[in-house]
Design a protein around this motif. Structure first.
Motif, PDB file in Angstrom:
ATOM      1  N   UNK A 113     107.473 127.551  54.699  1.00  7.66           N
ATOM      2  CA  UNK A 113     108.518 127.258  54.039  1.00  7.66           C
ATOM      3  C   UNK A 113     108.391 126.351  52.623  1.00  7.66           C
ATOM      4  N   UNK A 114     107.561 125.885  52.752  1.00 13.08           N
ATOM      5  CA  UNK A 114     107.175 125.133  51.500  1.00 13.08           C
ATOM      6  C   UNK A 114     106.461 125.919  50.445  1.00 13.08           C
ATOM      7  N   UNK A 115     105.594 126.955  50.956  1.00 17.68           N
ATOM      8  CA  UNK A 115     105.126 128.118  50.049  1.00 17.68           C
ATOM      9  C   UNK A 115     106.124 128.904  49.307  1.00 17.68           C
ATOM     10  N   UNK A 116     107.208 129.300  50.284  1.00 12.55           N
ATOM     11  CA  UNK A 116     108.232 130.242  49.682  1.00 12.55           C
ATOM     12  C   UNK A 116     109.109 129.338  48.761  1.00 12.55           C
ATOM     13  N   UNK A 117     109.361 128.116  49.083  1.00 14.85           N
ATOM     14  CA  UNK A 117     110.036 127.381  48.118  1.00 14.85           C
ATOM     15  C   UNK A 117     109.496 126.911  46.847  1.00 14.85           C
ATOM     16  N   UNK A 228     101.415 138.609  48.469  1.00 17.82           N
ATOM     17  CA  UNK A 228     100.154 138.620  47.693  1.00 17.82           C
ATOM     18  C   UNK A 228      99.820 136.866  47.873  1.00 17.82           C
ATOM     19  N   UNK A 229     100.828 136.459  47.054  1.00 18.17           N
ATOM     20  CA  UNK A 229     100.856 134.816  46.849  1.00 18.17           C
ATOM     21  C   UNK A 229     101.027 134.016  48.026  1.00 18.17           C
ATOM     22  N   UNK A 230     101.944 134.403  48.847  1.00 18.94           N
ATOM     23  CA  UNK A 230     102.045 133.876  50.231  1.00 18.94           C
ATOM     24  C   UNK A 230     100.404 133.864  51.191  1.00 18.94           C
ATOM     25  N   UNK A 231      99.953 134.968  51.322  1.00 20.75           N
ATOM     26  CA  UNK A 231      98.981 135.160  51.816  1.00 20.75           C
ATOM     27  C   UNK A 231      97.844 134.454  51.381  1.00 20.75           C
ATOM     28  N   UNK A 232      97.522 134.401  50.045  1.00 26.88           N
ATOM     29  CA  UNK A 232      96.548 133.651  49.858  1.00 26.88           C
ATOM     30  C   UNK A 232      96.564 131.892  49.732  1.00 26.88           C
ATOM     31  N   UNK A 233      97.893 131.544  49.727  1.00 23.48           N
ATOM     32  CA  UNK A 233      98.071 130.189  49.842  1.00 23.48           C
ATOM     33  C   UNK A 233      98.027 129.694  51.453  1.00 23.48           C
ATOM     34  N   UNK A 234      98.466 130.706  52.049  1.00 27.32           N
ATOM     35  CA  UNK A 234      98.520 130.252  53.596  1.00 27.32           C
ATOM     36  C   UNK A 234      97.036 130.492  54.365  1.00 27.32           C
ATOM     37  N   UNK A 280     100.376 141.146  59.979  1.00 31.43           N
ATOM     38  CA  UNK A 280     101.090 140.001  59.899  1.00 31.43           C
ATOM     39  C   UNK A 280     102.611 140.178  59.732  1.00 31.43           C
ATOM     40  N   UNK A 281     103.012 141.130  59.024  1.00 25.07           N
ATOM     41  CA  UNK A 281     104.395 141.162  58.656  1.00 25.07           C
ATOM     42  C   UNK A 281     104.918 142.721  58.273  1.00 25.07           C
ATOM     43  N   UNK A 282     106.269 142.869  58.458  1.00 25.63           N
ATOM     44  CA  UNK A 282     106.980 144.069  57.924  1.00 25.63           C
ATOM     45  C   UNK A 282     107.768 143.779  56.741  1.00 25.63           C
ATOM     46  N   UNK A 315      98.803 131.926  65.190  1.00 24.42           N
ATOM     47  CA  UNK A 315      97.547 132.468  66.080  1.00 24.42           C
ATOM     48  C   UNK A 315      96.490 132.680  65.025  1.00 24.42           C
ATOM     49  N   UNK A 316      96.945 133.328  63.926  1.00 25.38           N
ATOM     50  CA  UNK A 316      96.063 133.651  63.039  1.00 25.38           C
ATOM     51  C   UNK A 316      95.149 132.482  62.316  1.00 25.38           C
ATOM     52  N   UNK A 317      96.010 131.369  62.097  1.00 27.40           N
ATOM     53  CA  UNK A 317      95.595 130.102  61.683  1.00 27.40           C
ATOM     54  C   UNK A 317      94.970 129.224  62.462  1.00 27.40           C
ATOM     55  N   UNK A 318      95.331 129.250  63.780  1.00 25.68           N
ATOM     56  CA  UNK A 318      94.446 128.342  64.808  1.00 25.68           C
ATOM     57  C   UNK A 318      93.777 128.918  65.715  1.00 25.68           C
ATOM     58  N   UNK A 319      93.787 130.262  65.946  1.00 24.17           N
ATOM     59  CA  UNK A 319      93.192 131.148  66.874  1.00 24.17           C
ATOM     60  C   UNK A 319      93.553 130.794  68.205  1.00 24.17           C
ATOM     61  N   UNK A 320      95.051 130.634  68.377  1.00 32.04           N
ATOM     62  CA  UNK A 320      95.507 130.522  69.992  1.00 32.04           C
ATOM     63  C   UNK A 320      95.579 132.071  70.539  1.00 32.04           C
ATOM     64  N   UNK A 321      94.972 132.232  71.655  1.00 30.63           N
ATOM     65  CA  UNK A 321      95.030 133.239  72.164  1.00 30.63           C
ATOM     66  C   UNK A 321      96.254 133.768  73.244  1.00 30.63           C
ATOM     67  N   UNK A 322      97.120 132.822  73.623  1.00 30.25           N
ATOM     68  CA  UNK A 322      97.920 132.983  74.633  1.00 30.25           C
ATOM     69  C   UNK A 322      99.379 132.470  73.969  1.00 30.25           C
ATOM     70  N   UNK A 323     100.368 133.306  73.781  1.00 36.56           N
ATOM     71  CA  UNK A 323     101.572 132.843  73.389  1.00 36.56           C
ATOM     72  C   UNK A 323     102.135 131.919  74.267  1.00 36.56           C
ATOM     73  N   UNK A 324     102.002 131.893  75.822  1.00 33.12           N
ATOM     74  CA  UNK A 324     102.782 131.061  76.531  1.00 33.12           C
ATOM     75  C   UNK A 324     102.350 129.686  76.286  1.00 33.12           C
ATOM     76  N   UNK A 325     101.162 129.449  75.619  1.00 34.96           N
ATOM     77  CA  UNK A 325     100.709 127.923  75.235  1.00 34.96           C
ATOM     78  C   UNK A 325     101.731 127.173  74.440  1.00 34.96           C
ATOM     79  N   UNK A 326     102.367 128.027  73.636  1.00 37.35           N
ATOM     80  CA  UNK A 326     103.293 127.195  72.542  1.00 37.35           C
ATOM     81  C   UNK A 326     104.622 126.728  73.168  1.00 37.35           C
ATOM     82  N   UNK A 327     104.723 127.127  74.540  1.00 36.15           N
ATOM     83  CA  UNK A 327     106.291 126.813  75.044  1.00 36.15           C
ATOM     84  C   UNK A 327     105.875 126.054  76.497  1.00 36.15           C
TER      85      UNK A 327
END
Length: 341
Positions: A113-117, A228-234, A280-282, A315-327
């Motif tokens: 959100x900070x990047x898009x802001x 492109x700006x978002x991807x490079x900042x992220x 990463x997105x549509x 997942x891409x930023x922190x290499x988390x392999x299992x979505x269930x770990x977030x909840x």
């Protein structure tokens, strides 16, 4: 009645006590079952219907005021008897507690959100329980689209109108377009729901950030530059993107965006399945039918939209392999992100 309330408030405000016993007498006088406030509530029945709302609000305010005033008198005597109580924090735990940190999804969402802001986008939010119009109909979903089936959507009721848990935050975009005139530049973060089997790669709920920009002469080139700006900042200034043709009912033309794999540098590895790219997105240009449905003239205005999963970016930023770990609220997992706070 309002004059009576005002007079009683002034009487309570001027009430004092020289001992805890006198404080208790004040409580009985004003707040007990036979007290002045109870009598006031009994008189409330005779108030004219058009005044009930105002009078009722004033009575509630008076009740809160009386309670706070009497409690403050009581506390003054308690601290006077034992000055040490002024420094005693009764809310503290018996043993030292661990200081928590932000959840990894919150960390990544805030960063996004900070990047898009920084690019001029503002945040828009909407309800998670939605109707068919905002989730599907206004977004150009045909009546026979598979996403309307029970296998993908959690429906709450079907009659007289379809009420459901939103499957994407695009519903927030249509709500904004209905009540605002271009230029519109928003991002819509939030939780969404889909009727899917829970596994390491999928969940029945997850989080999205979607973006929308509507104005005159908006082009696909504008969309590409923002992404492109978002991807490079992220993910870093070395990140490359590619756009592949795709299909979404609410955009035309549509595309899916990949970024160069930051693990192998685009050379190919197990994480990117040897391709050097990770989706990463549509995204796409807003379909004219969507603009029409929301009361915006597509002959004058155009726009683009994009959407991505926060879990996917995390997942891409922190290499988390299992979505269930977030909840699962496993403290051992959450502590790994203390340094990222």
């Amino acid at each position: 009645m309002l004059e009576k309330i005002k007079a009683l408030r002034e009487e309570i405000a001027s009430a004092t006590a020289s001992s805890l016993e006198e404080v208790e007498q004040l409580r009985i006088k004003y707040l007990s079952k036979k007290g002045a406030l109870t009598a006031l509530m009994n008189d409330f029945r005779t108030v004219a219907p058009e005044l009930k709302r105002e009078v009722g609000q004033k009575i509630n305010e008076l009740k809160n005021f009386a309670g706070e005033h009497i409690n403050s008198l009581k506390e003054s005597f308690a601290t006077a008897e034992d000055p040490g109580l002024e420094e005693l924090d009764l809310t503290r735990t018996a043993t030292p507690g661990c200081v928590g940190t932000r959840h990894p999804l919150s960390l990544v969402k805030n960063e996004m959100l900070n990047i898009f802001a920084s690019m001029g986008f503002t945040i828009a939010e909407g309800p998670e329980v939605e109707d068919d119009w905002h989730v599907f109909e206004s977004l150009n979903f045909p009546p026979d689209h598979p996403a309307r089936d029970m296998q993908d959507t959690f429906f709450i009721s079907r009659n007289p109108a379809d009420i459901l848990l939103r499957t994407h935050t695009s519903s927030v975009q249509t709500r904004v377009m209905e009540h605002a005139q271009p230029p519109i530049r928003i991002v819509c973060p939030g939780r969404v729901y889909r009727n899917e089997a829970i596994s390491a790669r999928a969940h029945c709920f997850f989080h999205q950030v979607e973006g929308l920009y509507i104005d005159k002469n908006v082009s696909f080139a504008d969309l590409k530059q923002v992404l492109l700006t978002f991807a490079r900042q992220m993910f870093g200034p070395q990140t490359k993107i590619r756009l592949r043709p795709s299909y979404f009912p609410f955009t035309e033309p549509s595309a899916e965006m990949d970024i160069s794999c930051d693990i192998c540098g685009g050379k190919g590895c197990a994480f990117c399945k040897g391709t050097g790219w990770v989706e990463i997105l549509g995204c796409g240009m807003v379909d004219p039918n969507v603009l029409k449905a929301c009361g915006i003239d597509p002959e004058i205005y155009s726009g683009y939209a994009f959407g991505m999963g926060i879990e996917r970016i995390t997942n891409l930023k922190y290499k988390v392999k299992d979505l269930r770990m977030f909840s699962e609220n496993d403290v051992r997992f959450l502590r790994e992100f203390e340094s990222a706070h």
